[in-house]
Motif scaffolding. Structure first.
Motif, PDB file in Angstrom:
ATOM      1  N   GLU A  81       0.831  -1.210   0.000  1.00 56.52           N
ATOM      2  CA  GLU A  81       0.000   0.000   0.000  1.00 56.52           C
ATOM      3  C   GLU A  81       0.871   1.268   0.000  1.00 56.52           C
ATOM      4  O   GLU A  81       0.536   2.258  -0.651  1.00 56.52           O
ATOM      5  N   GLU A  85       1.194   4.365  -2.822  1.00 59.35           N
ATOM      6  CA  GLU A  85       1.039   5.793  -2.519  1.00 59.35           C
ATOM      7  C   GLU A  85       2.235   6.604  -3.039  1.00 59.35           C
ATOM      8  O   GLU A  85       2.080   7.750  -3.459  1.00 59.35           O
TER       9      GLU A  85
ATOM     10  N   GLU E  18      -3.907  -3.769 -16.016  1.00 61.16           N
ATOM     11  CA  GLU E  18      -4.867  -4.502 -15.195  1.00 61.16           C
ATOM     12  C   GLU E  18      -4.320  -4.694 -13.775  1.00 61.16           C
ATOM     13  O   GLU E  18      -5.037  -4.489 -12.789  1.00 61.16           O
ATOM     14  N   LEU E  21      -4.545  -1.278 -12.019  1.00 57.13           N
ATOM     15  CA  LEU E  21      -5.909  -0.859 -11.663  1.00 57.13           C
ATOM     16  C   LEU E  21      -6.508  -1.759 -10.582  1.00 57.13           C
ATOM     17  O   LEU E  21      -7.308  -1.297  -9.760  1.00 57.13           O
ATOM     18  N   ASN E  22      -6.103  -3.026 -10.565  1.00 56.87           N
ATOM     19  CA  ASN E  22      -6.600  -3.936  -9.523  1.00 56.87           C
ATOM     20  C   ASN E  22      -5.908  -3.744  -8.176  1.00 56.87           C
ATOM     21  O   ASN E  22      -6.342  -4.305  -7.170  1.00 56.87           O
ATOM     22  N   ALA E  23      -4.832  -2.970  -8.168  1.00 57.35           N
ATOM     23  CA  ALA E  23      -4.082  -2.798  -6.914  1.00 57.35           C
ATOM     24  C   ALA E  23      -4.867  -1.956  -5.918  1.00 57.35           C
ATOM     25  O   ALA E  23      -4.587  -1.971  -4.719  1.00 57.35           O
ATOM     26  N   GLY E  24      -5.832  -1.197  -6.432  1.00 57.70           N
ATOM     27  CA  GLY E  24      -6.768  -0.536  -5.531  1.00 57.70           C
ATOM     28  C   GLY E  24      -6.350   0.803  -4.958  1.00 57.70           C
ATOM     29  O   GLY E  24      -6.889   1.235  -3.945  1.00 57.70           O
ATOM     30  N   ASN E  25      -5.396   1.500  -5.602  1.00 61.54           N
ATOM     31  CA  ASN E  25      -5.079   2.862  -5.142  1.00 61.54           C
ATOM     32  C   ASN E  25      -5.963   3.846  -5.919  1.00 61.54           C
ATOM     33  O   ASN E  25      -5.843   3.990  -7.138  1.00 61.54           O
ATOM     34  N   LEU E  26      -6.799   4.563  -5.175  1.00 62.01           N
ATOM     35  CA  LEU E  26      -7.815   5.401  -5.816  1.00 62.01           C
ATOM     36  C   LEU E  26      -7.205   6.537  -6.640  1.00 62.01           C
ATOM     37  O   LEU E  26      -7.700   6.865  -7.731  1.00 62.01           O
ATOM     38  N   ASN E  29      -5.977   5.071  -9.910  1.00 61.50           N
ATOM     39  CA  ASN E  29      -7.102   4.697 -10.773  1.00 61.50           C
ATOM     40  C   ASN E  29      -7.762   5.924 -11.391  1.00 61.50           C
ATOM     41  O   ASN E  29      -8.106   5.930 -12.575  1.00 61.50           O
ATOM     42  N   ARG E  30      -7.918   6.977 -10.582  1.00 62.42           N
ATOM     43  CA  ARG E  30      -8.506   8.206 -11.128  1.00 62.42           C
ATOM     44  C   ARG E  30      -7.574   8.846 -12.155  1.00 62.42           C
ATOM     45  O   ARG E  30      -8.024   9.416 -13.142  1.00 62.42           O
TER      46      ARG E  30
END
Lengths: 117, 117, 117, 117, 117, 117
Positions: A81, A85, E18, E21-26, E29-30
């Motif tokens: 994570e 970041e 993919e 984008l699947n790693a889940g950092n907003l 992704n934005r």
């Protein structure tokens, strides 16, 4: 461009660093010493300094430097994570031109996690 | 990233330069002519101009340009010690982000010296 | 952007270098020492090394660095024609994006020649 | 850094271009000719080419080049909305590091619209 | 450096996008969503926007970005002559340091034309 | 180039951000939102993220970005010694070309400390 396997990168890096340091140019050798010294813990810890090295490498778009600092960050306990970041800040600061380097950086994370990413 | 053998680099460079020049864009063709012209001896000699091309390529971090100018410098009689002093200035000006390019530049010097570095 | 008079640039540079060196960070202080050392005559003479510093500053587009190396080049006896040949190489390597820095570099040459350019 | 008024920028640019072209370096003079030639209408029209010059200047972060191409784009009839779309692409490609240049570019648009922005 | 075949590039790009984008950092992704959005037709058409993306990629010297935008430009109907005019502007703005990327870009044009270039 | 007083920088920045956001380009506005979002505390704290923004700004050599992140770092409690360690890493990674920006960064630290540096 294809990504070089991590093992190959490390061997090449070590061999060439040795070639460079043995070449006997004092300025270059001192620069290499200084480069190591800059990341030693001080007022800021080693982990924070490696994060600084990583984001700098990303915005300056150097794959080998990104690889090196990802490995060092991992050694300092940076979590998945936290990596994301750092990448997010590098991406926003440096723009979409950094995305190909981000892709190759994610391959390194996969390699270091045994392929589970 | 792995280093392409010098022979391959030269063949690719020659073939693609031909493709580009045959494409018939006048601005591009004049640019290529100008690029050759800039390194012709004048008030400064060809050797000094090639050193300028080399250090520019190093601080701008372009492996192919570094390779090209190392070959040309070698033809102009640049010594191993002189190469290292150019690399030292490039390293101090451009920072550790140039080190991966320095490594690959040293491989070129090895190749041009028959592997003895 | 307007060009700062050379005298002001020098005073600011000297004052801030002192502030930086007095701040007591060993890595920064060693870097500054190394930066001086890289331009000392060796296999390549001081004049050639300053030309290398100048062209690097031009392609990396740093006005203050260009100013500094123009002053040093002038001290090493670089002629007007030689300056132009360095600028020509920088322009061809770095492209039209360097032209604004070339303009400001020419102002420095004018200042150093007492305005006769 | 403060933004130089457009009139001052133009006068400085014209005066220094003249100084440079009169200096008599053939490579530099040919480069300047080529720089003009690249934006002449061909398969792509003059407006599209100026948009290309503008976005390149933004991602390479050169205020003077941005100013020059904004003026030229305006002459080619680029609308406010079109300017913003070029800026948006430059911003996404080049990242937040381009924002200070975007701010100064918007000042230019204000100046060219008589201050109404 | 050798050029990766287009098919490989596409598969790598898709797979890693993919993963990212699947790693889940907003924020990341934005950013990716915004990157797509910037090239959607608006006041400027999709073709012009892709040309802007291409020239930005060339002057910033990113092979993968050049490849991506060449493919997209081709889809938008950009002709061989138009590609060359974009390359000419990128070359003049960004300098000879862009030539290696131009060579590899020409390989992409060859690939997309079935090898007839 | 002379350094703009911090108060002036802030007023200009605020005014132009407003002009930009009111211009109504959705991509630009979302980019600005994303830029703010990237520095919000998450797995990494706000202080670490501002340090990442600062070092990125230094190696990419953007005075306004350096100023902005120095102010934010100060708000997050970054100490003088910590600032110097970030500058040291930026200097080693980015090279002597960053020194002029380091000088102007030190002026900001002086301003924020009431001139006592």
């Amino acid at each position: 461009m294809p990504t070089q396997p991590l093992k190959e990168f490390r061997e090449f890096r070590e061999r060439m660093n040795e070639v460079i340091l043995n070449a006997g140019n004092l300025t270059i050798n001192r620069f290499f010493a200084l480069d190591g010294r800059a990341y030693e813990p001080g007022a800021l810890g080693a982990k924070t300094k490696e994060l600084l090295g990583l984001v700098s490498s990303l915005v300056l778009r150097c794959d080998d430097c990104i690889t090196y600092h990802i490995v060092r960050c991992k050694e300092e306990g940076v979590t998945h994570e936290e990596f994301l970041e750092v990448f997010a800040i590098g991406l926003v600061v440096g723009g979409s031109i950094c995305i190909p380097h981000l892709r190759r950086g994610m391959v390194r994370l996969e390699e270091l996690s045994g392929g589970t990413g």
